[in-house]
Design an enzyme around this catalytic site. Structure first.
Site, PDB file in Angstrom:
ATOM      1  N   ASP A 152       0.818  -1.209   0.000  1.00 20.44           N
ATOM      2  CA  ASP A 152       0.000   0.000   0.000  1.00 20.44           C
ATOM      3  C   ASP A 152       0.858   1.268   0.000  1.00 20.44           C
ATOM      4  O   ASP A 152       1.830   1.355   0.735  1.00 20.44           O
ATOM      5  CB  ASP A 152      -0.904  -0.031   1.238  1.00 20.44           C
ATOM      6  CG  ASP A 152      -2.027   0.976   1.145  1.00 20.44           C
ATOM      7  OD1 ASP A 152      -2.242   1.538   0.066  1.00 20.44           O
ATOM      8  OD2 ASP A 152      -2.714   1.182   2.170  1.00 20.44           O
ATOM      9  N   HIS A 153       0.464   2.215  -0.813  1.00 22.24           N
ATOM     10  CA  HIS A 153       1.132   3.514  -0.865  1.00 22.24           C
ATOM     11  C   HIS A 153       2.639   3.401  -1.031  1.00 22.24           C
ATOM     12  O   HIS A 153       3.414   4.009  -0.287  1.00 22.24           O
ATOM     13  CB  HIS A 153       0.769   4.349   0.371  1.00 22.24           C
ATOM     14  CG  HIS A 153      -0.520   5.094   0.168  1.00 22.24           C
ATOM     15  ND1 HIS A 153      -0.608   6.193  -0.649  1.00 22.24           N
ATOM     16  CD2 HIS A 153      -1.768   4.854   0.610  1.00 22.24           C
ATOM     17  CE1 HIS A 153      -1.852   6.604  -0.678  1.00 22.24           C
ATOM     18  NE2 HIS A 153      -2.584   5.809   0.069  1.00 22.24           N
ATOM     19  N   GLU A 251      -2.675  -0.281  -8.692  1.00 23.47           N
ATOM     20  CA  GLU A 251      -3.605   0.781  -8.333  1.00 23.47           C
ATOM     21  C   GLU A 251      -2.856   2.104  -8.410  1.00 23.47           C
ATOM     22  O   GLU A 251      -1.763   2.226  -7.865  1.00 23.47           O
ATOM     23  CB  GLU A 251      -4.151   0.581  -6.916  1.00 23.47           C
ATOM     24  CG  GLU A 251      -4.869   1.827  -6.390  1.00 23.47           C
ATOM     25  CD  GLU A 251      -5.884   1.539  -5.300  1.00 23.47           C
ATOM     26  OE1 GLU A 251      -6.612   0.541  -5.406  1.00 23.47           O
ATOM     27  OE2 GLU A 251      -5.945   2.334  -4.350  1.00 23.47           O
ATOM     28  N   LYS A 293      -8.881   9.907   9.355  1.00 26.29           N
ATOM     29  CA  LYS A 293      -8.744   8.513   9.762  1.00 26.29           C
ATOM     30  C   LYS A 293      -9.750   8.131  10.848  1.00 26.29           C
ATOM     31  O   LYS A 293      -9.906   8.829  11.837  1.00 26.29           O
ATOM     32  CB  LYS A 293      -7.330   8.278  10.307  1.00 26.29           C
ATOM     33  CG  LYS A 293      -6.221   8.693   9.361  1.00 26.29           C
ATOM     34  CD  LYS A 293      -6.122   7.773   8.177  1.00 26.29           C
ATOM     35  CE  LYS A 293      -5.035   8.214   7.214  1.00 26.29           C
ATOM     36  NZ  LYS A 293      -4.971   7.394   6.008  1.00 26.29           N
ATOM     37  N   HIS A 325      -9.823   5.462  -0.537  1.00 33.78           N
ATOM     38  CA  HIS A 325      -8.871   5.302   0.566  1.00 33.78           C
ATOM     39  C   HIS A 325      -9.415   5.920   1.845  1.00 33.78           C
ATOM     40  O   HIS A 325     -10.358   6.699   1.798  1.00 33.78           O
ATOM     41  CB  HIS A 325      -7.546   5.973   0.216  1.00 33.78           C
ATOM     42  CG  HIS A 325      -6.775   5.243  -0.838  1.00 33.78           C
ATOM     43  ND1 HIS A 325      -5.451   5.462  -1.080  1.00 33.78           N
ATOM     44  CD2 HIS A 325      -7.159   4.267  -1.699  1.00 33.78           C
ATOM     45  CE1 HIS A 325      -5.037   4.667  -2.057  1.00 33.78           C
ATOM     46  NE2 HIS A 325      -6.061   3.947  -2.464  1.00 33.78           N
TER      47      HIS A 325
HETATM   48 ZN    ZN Z   1      -4.447   6.900   0.029  1.00 31.58          ZN
END
Ligand code: ZN
Length: 474
Positions: A152-153, A251, A293, A325
């Site tokens: 991820d990221h 992605e 978040k 996200h």
């Molecule tokens: Zn993100």
């Protein structure tokens, strides 16, 4: 259940051919892989020989690799290409049993392993460990539907290579370092002629009544903002995925920027990538409003609905999925995401799984929770270096005046959620003077003992996400 003299996990029993079997069993306090027989691959496990050809193998990375080859359902697969996929950043490596029970019921595919490098650093974990903990969980509980692993990221060649070499099934390429946030009408360089020829004076009919057109001023800025990010994505795609060496999906993430991604920007980035031969499964634009978040959406719901609709049309036009996200707890926007994407999406959650684990702590050991909570308050300032939040600490109830039974309810309060959310790395790494962990070891012991309580909490809480997104039960 008793199986061949072992206290075996029933769903883990896999017979291979006539005379081979592999399963997970509890020996004393610990879980082991028990493998026996002469089927190809069975002999690869490293462990203690039990005589009669059987091996008692520990849950090591080496043995996880053997297991992934022997039983492909224990390895990640490319679920990002399914209509509905859902990322579950389990930072602790203990949430998968609950997630398994949930995704056995719903018509969506889980990405059980999903971590960024930042999360690895803050939790002191490795991608090997992230992957292995899922492999052992799906093996133990017999989850054969398929699951993904998301690097991820990721931003660098080194990190992408790291994830892919372990068999991760998707890479979320974070282009944010290459997106220029300071472009204005005044400082944008002149528009290169090839872009003018391609985009100006034209109407782009992408279907469903949506027609896009660019003014020269808009296009000039868009090229300046995204040009380098597009080059970066093309380069990374060509380097890693073009030749099919790795079985993974891409992605494209342009969400970690200061400003909202407009439909024109989204269209331009997608169009340029596709014209350059980049094949990607999902794109994550930055939506309007705030996706902070671990709490619900903050912003204008009507505006969000209007924009997600156009983003969804663009994604459908180019045949990829929208990826959302920071999807933890965005309950007020899930119905419109489900509706406008026509149930075709990828959603990522992470922190909410950690918060549910901490809710379990508050429920089963209130005194311990209070201790951690007070530490989190003291560590809050440092944690805000890593996360953008609008937490008001003064709104958080004093844990000393709350009754034990009221303590889990603190996780219904946004400021408390964010406090515990962003301090996870500091909580897990806090050490005593003698070098031992202040909380970590005791926490893991508590979670192990209360595995069912945590699983039930996740089923309920992540289940609410899926229900509001309109995901049906199988
Ligand atoms: Zn993100």
């Amino acid at each position: 259940m008793n199986y061949l003299g072992f206290e075996a996990y029933e769903k883990s029993i896999n017979k291979i051919g006539e005379s081979s079997a592999v399963f997970m069993a509890k020996v004393g306090d610990e879980d082991f892989i028990i493998a026996g027989g002469n089927a190809p691959g069975i002999g690869g496990f490293k462990g203690e020989s039990l005589g009669d050809g059987r091996i008692k193998a520990p849950l090591s990375h080496e043995n996880a690799d053997v297991l992934r080859k022997l039983l492909p359902f224990t390895a990640p697969s490319r679920v990002l290409t399914k209509d509905r996929s859902f990322g579950l950043g389990d930072r602790l490596g203990i949430a998968t049993p609950g997630h398994i029970k949930l995704f056995e019921q719903y018509d969506a595919y889980p990405v059980f392993a999903q971590q960024s490098i930042r999360e690895l650093n803050l939790t002191n974990r490795t991608y090997e460990d992230v992957l292995d903990s899922v492999t052992f969980a799906v093996f133990r509980d017999g989850f054969k539907k398929g699951w993904g692993a998301d690097g991820d990221h990721l931003k660098t060649v080194k990190d992408v290579e790291y994830a892919l070499s372990l068999g991760f099934s998707m890479i979320t390429l974070d282009c944010s370092d290459h997106i220029k946030n300071d472009v204005t009408d005044a400082n944008a360089p002149a528009l290169p002629k090839n872009y003018g020829d391609k985009y100006l004076g034209k109407k782009f009919d992408i279907g469903e009544g949506v027609v896009l057109d660019f003014t020269e001023g808009e296009l000039k800025k868009i090229v300046a903002i995204y040009g380098e990010a597009i080059d970066f994505a093309v380069e990374m795609y060509n380097r890693f995925l073009k030749d099919g060496k790795y079985a993974a999906d891409f992605e494209i993430s342009i969400d970690e920027t200061i400003s909202t991604t407009t439909p024109l920007q989204h269209y331009f980035v997608a169009r340029e990538l596709i014209d350059a031969g980049v094949s990607f499964a999902t794109m994550a634009p930055r939506f309007c409003g705030e996706f902070q978040k671990g709490i619900d959406y903050i912003g204008d719901l009507a505006q969000f609905e209007k924009e997600v609709k156009i983003h969804a049309v663009i994604a459908r036009h180019f045949k990829y999925k929208l990826s959302i996200h920071s999807g933890s707890d965005k309950f007020s926007v899930f119905p419109s995401i489900g509706k406008e994407t026509r149930g075709i999406f990828h959603i990522k959650t992470a922190g909410t799984n950690w918060l549910e684990a901490m809710r379990v702590v508050a429920a089963v050991d209130p005194a311990f929770y209070r201790e951690i909570h007070k530490y989190a308050l003291s560590a809050f300032d440092e944690a805000t270096k890593y996360y953008h939040v609008t937490t008001d600490l003064s709104k958080i109830p004093n844990v000393d005046t709350l009754k034990d039974a009221e303590l889990p309810g603190i996780f219904n309060q946004n400021d408390a959620r964010q406090l515990i959310h962003i301090t996870y790395g500091l909580i897990l790494s806090k050490k005593n003077a003698d070098g031992s962990f202040a909380f970590k070891d005791k926490l893991y012991k508590l979670w192990k003992k209360n595995e069912q309580v945590y699983a039930d909490a996740l089923i309920k809480h992540i289940g609410k996400h899926l229900d509001l997104l309109g995901v049906k039960k199988d």
